[in-house]
Design a protein around this motif. Structure first.
Motif, PDB file in Angstrom:
ATOM      1  N   PRO A  51       0.923  -1.564  -0.060  1.00 51.09           N
ATOM      2  CA  PRO A  51      -0.580  -0.001  -0.290  1.00 51.09           C
ATOM      3  C   PRO A  51       1.126   1.579   0.112  1.00 51.09           C
ATOM      4  N   GLN A  53       0.328   5.752  -0.419  1.00 52.97           N
ATOM      5  CA  GLN A  53      -0.830   6.619  -0.500  1.00 52.97           C
ATOM      6  C   GLN A  53      -0.418   7.798  -1.702  1.00 52.97           C
ATOM      7  N   THR A  67      -6.836  11.853  -1.555  1.00 53.73           N
ATOM      8  CA  THR A  67      -5.304  11.002  -1.382  1.00 53.73           C
ATOM      9  C   THR A  67      -6.336   9.762  -1.324  1.00 53.73           C
ATOM     10  N   TRP A  69      -5.143   5.620  -0.945  1.00 56.00           N
ATOM     11  CA  TRP A  69      -4.636   4.441  -0.617  1.00 56.00           C
ATOM     12  C   TRP A  69      -4.080   2.661  -1.719  1.00 56.00           C
ATOM     13  N   ASP A  71      -2.891  -0.363  -3.460  1.00 60.16           N
ATOM     14  CA  ASP A  71      -1.679  -1.714  -3.638  1.00 60.16           C
ATOM     15  C   ASP A  71      -0.780  -1.486  -4.713  1.00 60.16           C
ATOM     16  N   ALA A  80      -6.583   2.693   4.817  1.00 63.10           N
ATOM     17  CA  ALA A  80      -5.294   3.000   4.829  1.00 63.10           C
ATOM     18  C   ALA A  80      -4.430   1.984   6.242  1.00 63.10           C
ATOM     19  N   ALA A  84      -0.964   3.835   9.231  1.00 65.19           N
ATOM     20  CA  ALA A  84      -1.328   5.089   8.244  1.00 65.19           C
ATOM     21  C   ALA A  84      -1.013   6.051   9.135  1.00 65.19           C
TER      22      ALA A  84
END
Ligand SMILES: [Zn+2]
Lengths: 85, 165
Positions: A51, A53, A67, A69, A71, A80, A84
């Motif tokens: 992951p 961001q 924003t 997240w 992978d 997230a 995080a």
């Protein structure tokens, strides 16, 4: 194709967005960190296997910056990680 | 294959781009405008004016071109407070109406939005893409309408003709 959730518009096609790069560390006070830490902040961007961001701009939409997240192993948008910030 | 649709390039409209906190805009010009729409990507209508909520702190006002001068006189773009912005953009966009039984099929070729009537409800309006170009897309009774920058207008006519034949 990814569907990206815009906080204003809801789920939209990836094609409406422009990638804004990974979210990096907050800017440190250059007087309070070593040269090595400053160079690290300036030049090293997050590139994990897993992951990450990311910033995206809904450029061909409402104009919102957001924003997510994502992978990097699966290309899936994910929750997230628990640790995080 | 050919599609049963009607394409109409619309006459130019009076357009004003409004930005800033809605309270500040309403204080400056609220009495001349429709009620501010509360849901993102929706619009409200008063007389012949449409006020569309197309981004955070961002609205577009559309009215018949014949009202442009009187609207400019009431909205007073050049003397508005510094926390809001009102800009006349009538010349910048060209609108296309897409109607007829196959309008959803042709719009689905052009636009990545989920245009199903249960998702993109009648009366909704939003920025998206048409043939890869930023476009203001809306759903109205019997069809769709979208606007692109004027300079792309002739190219969009060409794309539409290619899509439907
Ligand atoms: Zn958006």
């Amino acid at each position: 194709m990814m569907l990206i959730h815009c906080p204003f518009c809801g789920k939209r096609s990836e094609s409406e967005f422009i990638y804004g790069g990974p979210v990096g560390a907050d800017r440190p006070n250059p007087d309070a960190v070593s040269d090595a830490q400053w160079v690290e902040y300036l030049t090293v961007t997050p590139n994990p296997l897993g992951p990450v961001q990311e910033k995206w701009w809904h450029a061909r939409g409402c104009g919102e910056w957001l924003t997510i997240w994502r992978d990097t192993r699966t290309h899936d948008i994910v929750e997230a990680p628990e640790n995080a910030q | 294959m050919s599609y049963n649709i009607h394409i109409q390039r619309q006459e130019i409209s009076a357009l004003f781009d409004l930005k800033g906190p809605s309270e500040a805009l309403q204080e400056w010009a609220g009495k001349h405008l429709p009620v501010f729409p509360s849901h993102p990507n929706s619009k409200t209508i008063k007389d012949e004016m449409e006020l569309s909520f197309i981004g955070r702190n961002h609205w577009i006002l559309r009215a018949p071109l014949s009202q442009e001068q009187s609207l400019a006189g009431r909205l007073m773009p050049e003397s508005c407070p510094s926390d809001i912005s009102i800009v006349r953009i009538s010349d910048t966009l060209t609108f296309f109406g897409i109607s007829g039984p196959d309008a959803p099929e042709v719009m689905a070729i052009a636009c990545p939005l989920d245009l199903h009537a249960s998702v993109f409800l009648e009366g909704m309006i939003t920025y998206s893409e048409v043939f890869g170009i930023k476009a203001l897309v809306s759903h109205y009774d019997g069809g769709f309408e979208f606007a692109v920058e004027q300079s792309f207008g002739d190219m969009i006519v060409d794309y539409l003709n290619r899509a439907i034949t």
